[in-house]
Design an enzyme around this catalytic site. Structure first.
Site, PDB file in Angstrom:
ATOM      1  N   ILE A 100      -0.928   9.513  -9.773  1.00 37.24           N
ATOM      2  CA  ILE A 100      -2.200   9.574  -9.057  1.00 37.24           C
ATOM      3  C   ILE A 100      -3.323   9.614 -10.087  1.00 37.24           C
ATOM      4  CG2 ILE A 100      -3.650  10.966  -7.525  1.00 37.24           C
ATOM      5  CD1 ILE A 100      -1.205  11.806  -6.023  1.00 37.24           C
ATOM      6  N   GLN A 150       3.216   4.896 -15.612  1.00 34.07           N
ATOM      7  CA  GLN A 150       2.910   3.889 -14.589  1.00 34.07           C
ATOM      8  C   GLN A 150       1.847   2.930 -15.104  1.00 34.07           C
ATOM      9  OE1 GLN A 150      -0.301   4.235 -12.859  1.00 34.07           O
ATOM     10  NE2 GLN A 150      -0.058   2.580 -11.397  1.00 34.07           N
ATOM     11  N   TYR A 152      -0.726  -0.321 -14.406  1.00 34.76           N
ATOM     12  CA  TYR A 152      -1.411  -1.384 -13.673  1.00 34.76           C
ATOM     13  C   TYR A 152      -1.536  -2.537 -14.655  1.00 34.76           C
ATOM     14  CZ  TYR A 152      -2.776   1.699  -9.827  1.00 34.76           C
ATOM     15  OH  TYR A 152      -2.770   2.547  -8.754  1.00 34.76           O
ATOM     16  N   ARG A 187     -11.378   0.980   1.630  1.00 34.22           N
ATOM     17  CA  ARG A 187     -11.260   2.417   1.869  1.00 34.22           C
ATOM     18  C   ARG A 187     -12.590   2.982   2.364  1.00 34.22           C
ATOM     19  NH1 ARG A 187      -8.241   3.626  -3.931  1.00 34.22           N
ATOM     20  NH2 ARG A 187      -6.494   2.170  -3.601  1.00 34.22           N
ATOM     21  N   HIS A 322       1.679   2.918  -1.246  1.00 37.19           N
ATOM     22  CA  HIS A 322       0.550   3.541  -1.954  1.00 37.19           C
ATOM     23  C   HIS A 322      -0.064   4.659  -1.100  1.00 37.19           C
ATOM     24  CE1 HIS A 322      -1.598   2.371  -5.768  1.00 37.19           C
ATOM     25  NE2 HIS A 322      -2.363   3.355  -5.360  1.00 37.19           N
ATOM     26  N   SER A 357       5.291   8.056  -0.243  1.00 33.49           N
ATOM     27  CA  SER A 357       4.320   7.751   0.807  1.00 33.49           C
ATOM     28  C   SER A 357       4.612   8.567   2.064  1.00 33.49           C
ATOM     29  CB  SER A 357       4.260   6.261   1.168  1.00 33.49           C
ATOM     30  OG  SER A 357       3.843   5.492   0.033  1.00 33.49           O
TER      31      SER A 357
END
Length: 429
Positions: A100, A150, A152, A187, A322, A357
């Site tokens: 996160i 993680q 991207y 969002r 996600h 999730s």
């Protein structure tokens, strides 16, 4: 970790006899409510918000509600073994800290506090590319403890390769590549506040600490030097606050950063290179060339994608939407899990199928494990604990989830994870 449930439960009741209650709520719903009161509107909106009308977030929870656990008795479960083999190492628990970003919005302990909380609770943290602290700082704080990284995959391949190389040098055990964020989802909670933390320099510490990224920023500053910017609008209070935020979040003294064009150039460069929507399955071999680490692809929901991932030679797949943040009205992640597990096993592969999730409790984790997940990622709950009480709060939330999972296994008649199978569940009426 075999008796973590009784240990945690007994400690809470023992402290309660002296008038002390848990630092953070043990119920997931109350935990979120308490965190909302503690966090700023922007911070809570960023963490709790999902895409569109948040139908996917609701679908994630509704998917859990469709399953019921069927306990078995007289199974002899005085102790439980929650250990699991993942990517060549035994983990004490089948639980991970999902990556996160922008954890500084929850608490100043940020990524360091969250990672150490995971270590305290016996869970492997997955460090985010959108971190508030550089990976080197987090790895040093862990003192050699295990973590995954993680990624991207940036539109600049040299930058992506640099981030991966740094993760290897820091001691990361695995590379988790998130594939569902070619663009940021729609969002409304963030949009209605006009709030993108990255535009304020928050959550880009992995970039501003990276030599390739810094070269891109230097080239941008050099290209703009001496050019006429034209008439400038009168700065508003909000613009001044944003400039100060950029300056505080950028490496170096804030006083110097305020007078420098670099923090703003860093934000603009990040916004240019953040994602790579042109990626296809043909790019997976290039990823393999970047690293010798085990590679896990995160964000899979369709069985055919899982099959292709296994055929591409990856070391694990991660079922996730996600947390509902990317595609509104997407399939619930738990609904997708059995089909992905079956597709992977149909190939003859034993690669782990990870899941996140919508997980809010140890009982949720039990259901996901019973449906075939090799391990389960915990997301928002540990951020809420971080917001309420920093590193100790996050660690306490994680211990509560582990304790509930352990007790659920014992009460359901499952002494080991091998006993947590689909026949332990029934679909709810």
């Amino acid at each position: 970790m075999a008796s973590v449930g009784r240990t945690v439960q007994s400690a809470i009741y023992r402290a309660g006899s002296f008038g002390r209650r848990p630092t953070v709520p043990t119920d997931g719903g109350q935990l979120e409510t308490a965190a909302e009161r503690a966090m700023s509107r922007r911070a809570f909106g960023y963490v709790a918000g999902s895409a569109g009308g948040e139908a996917t977030a609701r679908a994630n929870r509704a998917a859990f509600d469709r399953w019921s656990i069927v306990p078995r008795v007289l199974a002899g479960t005085p102790e439980r073994d929650l250990g699991v083999e993942l990517l060549g190492r035994r983990h004490d628990l089948p639980l991970l800290l999902s990556p996160i970003g922008v954890l500084s919005s929850a608490h100043e302990d940020a990524d360091v506090g969250a990672a150490r909380a995971g270590r305290t609770a016996g869970m492997t943290p997955v460090l985010s590319t959108q971190a508030s602290r550089p990976m080197e700082e987090v790895a040093a704080a862990l003192g050699g403890s295990d973590f995954w990284y993680q990624l991207y995959w940036s539109s600049d391949d040299d930058l992506a390769a640099s981030l991966v190389s740094r993760a290897e040098a820091c001691g990361a055990e695995a590379l988790v590549v998130t594939l569902d964020t070619a663009y940021l989802g729609w969002r409304p909670r963030d949009l209605d506040l006009g709030h993108l933390p990255f535009a304020r320099g928050e959550g880009i510490a992995q970039y501003t600490s990276d030599p390739v990224f810094r070269r891109l920023v230097e080239a941008r500053v050099a290209a703009s030097a001496g050019t006429d910017p034209g008439p400038q609008p009168r700065p508003t209070p909000a613009a001044v606050r944003t400039l100060l935020a950029m300056s505080r979040n950028h490496p170096g003294p804030t006083r110097d950063n305020v007078r420098s064009p670099v923090p703003r150039a860093a934000v603009e460069t990040f916004l240019d290179v953040f994602s790579n929507p042109s990626l296809t399955w043909d790019d997976v071999p290039r990823l393999r060339e970047m690293t010798s680490l085990p590679v896990v692809l995160k964000g899979l929901l369709h069985p055919d994608d899982a099959t292709r991932a296994v055929e591409a030679g990856v070391d694990g797949v991660w079922v996730s939407n996600h947390g509902g943040r990317q595609v509104d009205r997407s399939v619930g992640a738990l609904d997708a899990l059995p089909g992905v597990v079956d597709a992977v096993r149909a190939t003859g592969s034993a690669v782990p199928v990870l899941f996140d999730s919508g997980v809010r409790s140890g009982a949720d984790a039990f259901v996901a494990l019973a449906l075939g997940a090799s391990a389960v990622g915990i997301g928002r709950p540990y951020v809420y604990g971080l917001a309420l009480a920093g590193e100790p709060g996050a660690a306490e939330v994680l211990r509560h989830i582990a304790a509930e999972l352990d007790l659920t296994m014992g009460l359901a008649g499952c002494p080991t994870l091998a006993d947590v199978t689909r026949d332990r569940l029934r679909t709810s009426p």
